[in-house]
Design an enzyme around this catalytic site. Structure first.
Site, PDB file in Angstrom:
ATOM      1  N   LYS A 178       0.847  -1.186   0.000  1.00  0.00           N
ATOM      2  CA  LYS A 178       0.000   0.000   0.000  1.00  0.00           C
ATOM      3  C   LYS A 178       0.886   1.241   0.000  1.00  0.00           C
ATOM      4  CE  LYS A 178      -1.629   3.001   3.081  1.00  0.00           C
ATOM      5  NZ  LYS A 178      -1.801   4.108   2.179  1.00  0.00           N
ATOM      6  N   GLU A 254      10.698   0.618  10.074  1.00  0.00           N
ATOM      7  CA  GLU A 254      11.685   1.671   9.776  1.00  0.00           C
ATOM      8  C   GLU A 254      11.011   2.993  10.090  1.00  0.00           C
ATOM      9  OE1 GLU A 254      14.835   1.320   8.777  1.00  0.00           O
ATOM     10  OE2 GLU A 254      14.644  -0.858   8.814  1.00  0.00           O
ATOM     11  N   CYS A 288      14.025  10.633   6.710  1.00  0.00           N
ATOM     12  CA  CYS A 288      14.088   9.952   8.019  1.00  0.00           C
ATOM     13  C   CYS A 288      15.456  10.137   8.670  1.00  0.00           C
ATOM     14  CB  CYS A 288      13.751   8.482   7.866  1.00  0.00           C
ATOM     15  SG  CYS A 288      14.739   7.642   6.641  1.00  0.00           S
ATOM     16  N   GLU A 388      10.485  14.926  16.003  1.00  0.00           N
ATOM     17  CA  GLU A 388      10.797  14.946  14.572  1.00  0.00           C
ATOM     18  C   GLU A 388       9.892  15.983  13.903  1.00  0.00           C
ATOM     19  OE1 GLU A 388       9.652  11.508  12.226  1.00  0.00           O
ATOM     20  OE2 GLU A 388      11.589  11.560  11.216  1.00  0.00           O
TER      21      GLU A 388
HETATM   22  P1  NAP Z   1       2.886   7.851   8.427  1.00  0.00           P
HETATM   23  O1  NAP Z   1       1.902   8.930   8.590  1.00  0.00           O
HETATM   24  O2  NAP Z   1       3.157   6.962   9.564  1.00  0.00           O
HETATM   25  O3  NAP Z   1       2.385   7.016   7.155  1.00  0.00           O
HETATM   26  C1  NAP Z   1       3.123   5.963   6.622  1.00  0.00           C
HETATM   27  C2  NAP Z   1       2.203   4.972   5.965  1.00  0.00           C
HETATM   28  O4  NAP Z   1       1.333   4.418   6.948  1.00  0.00           O
HETATM   29  C3  NAP Z   1       1.317   5.567   4.884  1.00  0.00           C
HETATM   30  O5  NAP Z   1       1.183   4.642   3.829  1.00  0.00           O
HETATM   31  C4  NAP Z   1      -0.011   5.741   5.617  1.00  0.00           C
HETATM   32  O6  NAP Z   1      -1.131   5.750   4.752  1.00  0.00           O
HETATM   33  C5  NAP Z   1      -0.009   4.509   6.497  1.00  0.00           C
HETATM   34  N1  NAP Z   1      -0.902   4.592   7.653  1.00  0.00           N
HETATM   35  C6  NAP Z   1      -1.365   5.695   8.264  1.00  0.00           C
HETATM   36  N2  NAP Z   1      -2.187   5.354   9.285  1.00  0.00           N
HETATM   37  C7  NAP Z   1      -2.213   3.998   9.325  1.00  0.00           C
HETATM   38  C8  NAP Z   1      -2.877   3.049  10.149  1.00  0.00           C
HETATM   39  N3  NAP Z   1      -3.675   3.420  11.146  1.00  0.00           N
HETATM   40  N4  NAP Z   1      -2.680   1.739   9.908  1.00  0.00           N
HETATM   41  C9  NAP Z   1      -1.867   1.343   8.913  1.00  0.00           C
HETATM   42  N5  NAP Z   1      -1.240   2.201   8.067  1.00  0.00           N
HETATM   43  C10 NAP Z   1      -1.396   3.515   8.281  1.00  0.00           C
HETATM   44  O7  NAP Z   1       4.299   8.388   7.976  1.00  0.00           O
HETATM   45  P2  NAP Z   1       4.599   9.420   6.814  1.00  0.00           P
HETATM   46  O8  NAP Z   1       4.166  10.760   7.284  1.00  0.00           O
HETATM   47  O9  NAP Z   1       4.078   8.909   5.517  1.00  0.00           O
HETATM   48  O10 NAP Z   1       6.184   9.327   6.697  1.00  0.00           O
HETATM   49  C11 NAP Z   1       7.010  10.123   7.439  1.00  0.00           C
HETATM   50  C12 NAP Z   1       7.606   9.350   8.577  1.00  0.00           C
HETATM   51  O11 NAP Z   1       8.257   8.193   8.083  1.00  0.00           O
HETATM   52  C13 NAP Z   1       8.678  10.111   9.318  1.00  0.00           C
HETATM   53  O12 NAP Z   1       8.518   9.882  10.682  1.00  0.00           O
HETATM   54  C14 NAP Z   1       9.969   9.487   8.810  1.00  0.00           C
HETATM   55  O13 NAP Z   1      11.059   9.630   9.673  1.00  0.00           O
HETATM   56  C15 NAP Z   1       9.553   8.082   8.643  1.00  0.00           C
HETATM   57  N6  NAP Z   1      10.440   7.375   7.718  1.00  0.00           N
HETATM   58  C16 NAP Z   1      11.341   6.469   8.210  1.00  0.00           C
HETATM   59  C17 NAP Z   1      12.239   5.837   7.356  1.00  0.00           C
HETATM   60  C18 NAP Z   1      13.288   4.891   7.863  1.00  0.00           C
HETATM   61  O14 NAP Z   1      13.949   4.257   7.047  1.00  0.00           O
HETATM   62  N7  NAP Z   1      13.479   4.733   9.154  1.00  0.00           N
HETATM   63  C19 NAP Z   1      12.197   6.134   6.003  1.00  0.00           C
HETATM   64  C20 NAP Z   1      11.255   7.061   5.540  1.00  0.00           C
HETATM   65  C21 NAP Z   1      10.370   7.669   6.405  1.00  0.00           C
HETATM   66  P3  NAP Z   1      -1.781   7.147   4.235  1.00  0.00           P
HETATM   67  O15 NAP Z   1      -0.728   7.836   3.477  1.00  0.00           O
HETATM   68  O16 NAP Z   1      -2.907   6.696   3.403  1.00  0.00           O
HETATM   69  O17 NAP Z   1      -2.193   7.886   5.472  1.00  0.00           O
END
Ligand code: NAP
Length: 487
Positions: A178, A254, A288, A388
């Site tokens: 997804k 991650e 990230c 963050e």
């Molecule tokens: P996010 O809000 O947690 O969303 C990530 C994914 O999770 C999206 O596909 C989102 O779908 C989905 N999601 C949201 N709510 C969910 C739920 N209740 N159940 C299951 N899936 C759900 O994160 P983001 O804002 O996209 O990404 C930014 C974050 O990712 C930052 O904290 C960054 O540091 C972290 N990150 C970490 C790494 C690493 O390698 N450690 C790499 C990249 C990013 P929708 O988009 O449809 O809401």
């Protein structure tokens, strides 16, 4: 550069493009100018169920799990077709995410490299064997975990798809993924290229688009999904881990970071400054491993910061698709408001060295642009140090001793990455061993390779991506014991 500015995708299930059950769609708009970029399926639980059903069938009935040569060939061919369509893939990515086209091109190139690494590494994913006594042979074989559900982020959707989810395929699993809502087409276009190769058996990979709280939630609850791989925020990751406990799914997480870059007085300043800037402002600070905290030795602080401010103020801010843009918009209005909230709080108890405002007139009027912001000496417990922000904001903390620098580096709940700048290799090694983070770059930053593991300590995650560990986590070890003593 491709002339196309709009893309449309359905779900990809069992090797076919199909509408969601509800026939609903959702639109994505460019964060730089608000123009429509893509329309994708808005899926529901039934779509997830259907995708999982086919993924399970493919796992049980196709040769995928048993034939590493087939897997290697399919991934290599996929890499070849992505390369042929490099400009289109980069344009969608830049328009959907707002990132500068130069960064989007680099991201697509990195994705190809991750794919090729997996295609090569999978050929040597051997198990072990051992003879424990005279009449037995023990074979420790590596087998796929099963059906893997992947939930992707929007910040580096193309590279992280290849780095974090595709190794599951390399290891012989089948996949239901997804994409993040904002960057769904950036992922689905890659499936269009894969489809052209005709090498991957139907049902091995299934992509469904829609909202995280609907289809992401169904994926993590689905009884036929054996493992979830998630890249995203720590908050969502922690919730996923709790939910996955109910069906005892394996998880790979991650998550977020608040990574420090420690600059000692004896550092090569000419080399460090451009790295510090890229570390803090790449992808408008939505990375990230962002070097979002600069930990600077007091004795060089004034000189270093004078130079840093000048360089930061000269960054070219603009629409991602323009060739000379160095800093694009942030992903959405919601994200922009959240970042501005942090900046306003930060201004109250730290020195604002530059930035601190939105750009919202002229060419910037329709986008979500924030000036790169430097905040000096925020209190250690303040939000701009501890949380963050995920935006173009660099918190600068100063120190006098090595011990103090280490303490500041480790002062948050995160532990994803870190940097150490010094020409004294003994000091660099001492400090790198004491920082609690999955990566420590010495005299460089953000050098991420397909061959090298990456991942988080503390709240930054569980498991490792890339390298051999990034594939092995998608396997179970089975002990097959043969007794060849005759009756
Ligand atoms: P996010 O809000 O947690 O969303 C990530 C994914 O999770 C999206 O596909 C989102 O779908 C989905 N999601 C949201 N709510 C969910 C739920 N209740 N159940 C299951 N899936 C759900 O994160 P983001 O804002 O996209 O990404 C930014 C974050 O990712 C930052 O904290 C960054 O540091 C972290 N990150 C970490 C790494 C690493 O390698 N450690 C790499 C990249 C990013 P929708 O988009 O449809 O809401």
């Amino acid at each position: 550069m491709t002339k196309n500015r709009f893309w449309e995708f359905k779900n990809y299930i069992n090797g076919q493009w199909i509408d969601s059950f509800g026939k609903e769609t959702m639109n994505n708009y460019c964060p730089g100018d608000g123009e429509l970029v893509s329309t994708v399926a808005k899926s529901g639980e039934e779509d997830v169920n259907q995708a999982v059903k086919y993924a399970k069938e493919a796992l049980e009935q196709s040769d995928w799990s048993y034939d590493p040569r087939l897997r290697s060939d399919a991934l290599n061919e996929w890499a070849r077709v992505i390369k042929e369509n490099h400009e289109e893939a980069s344009a969608i990515l830049s328009l959907e995410s707002g990132k500068p086209i130069s960064e989007a091109r680099m991201e697509v190139s990195n994705a190809i490299n991750y794919l090729k690494y997996n295609a090569g590494a999978i050929k040597t994913l051997y198990g072990r064997s051992n003879s424990i006594d005279r009449n037995t042979l023990s074979i420790m074989s590596r087998e796929p975990v099963g059906v893997v559900g992947a939930i992707l982020p929007w910040n580096y959707p193309v590279t992280l798809f290849m780095r974090d989810a595709i190794p599951a395929l390399a290891a012989g699993n089948t996949l239901v993924f997804k994409p993040a809502s904002q960057t769904s087409a950036s992922n689905m276009v890659l499936i269009k290229y894969l489809h052209e190769t005709e090498l991957m058996p139907k049902g091995v990979i299934n992509g469904i688009t829609g909202q995280g709280r609907v289809i992401g939630d169904r994926l993590i609850n689905h009884p036929d999904i054996d493992m979830i791989t998630f890249t995203g925020s720590s908050e969502t990751g922690k919730n996923i881990m709790k939910v996955c406990a109910d069906t005892m799914k394996k998880v790979s997480l991650e998550l977020g970071g608040k990574s420090p870059n420690i600059v000692f007085a004896d550092a090569d300043i000419d080399k460090a400054i451009p790295y510090i800037i890229k570390a803090a402002f790449s992808n408008a600070g939505q990375l990230c491993t962002l070097g979002s905290r600069l930990i600077l030795e007091n004795s060089i602080a004034e000189m270093f910061l004078d130079r840093l401010v000048k360089e930061v103020e000269s960054l070219k801010i603009g629409h991602g698709i323009e060739e000379d843009t160095q800093l694009g918009p942030v992903i959405s209005e919601k994200q922009m408001n959240k970042i501005m909230g942090y900046i306003e709080e930060g201004k109250e108890d730290s020195w604002l060295l530059t930035g601190g405002f939105r750009l919202n007139v002229g060419d910037y009027a329709k986008g979500y642009f924030i000036a790169p912001t430097l905040l000096l000496n925020p209190p250690i417990k303040s939000k701009v140090v501890q949380e963050e922000i995920f935006g173009p904001v660099l918190a600068i903390q100063t120190f006098d001793t090595e011990e103090e620098a280490i303490e500041l580096a480790n002062c948050t709940d995160f532990g994803l990455a870190s940097g150490v700048w010094t020409q004294d290799i003994s000091k660099a090694m001492r400090v790198s061993r004491k920082i609690k983070a999955g990566t420590c770059w010495i005299n460089c930053y953000n050098k991420l390779f397909p061959e090298a593991e990456t991942g988080g300590f503390k709240s930054s995650g569980i498991g490792r991506a890339a390298g051999l560990e990034g594939i092995l986590k998608y396997t179970e070890i089975k002990h097959i014991c043969i007794d060849y003593l005759q009756g």
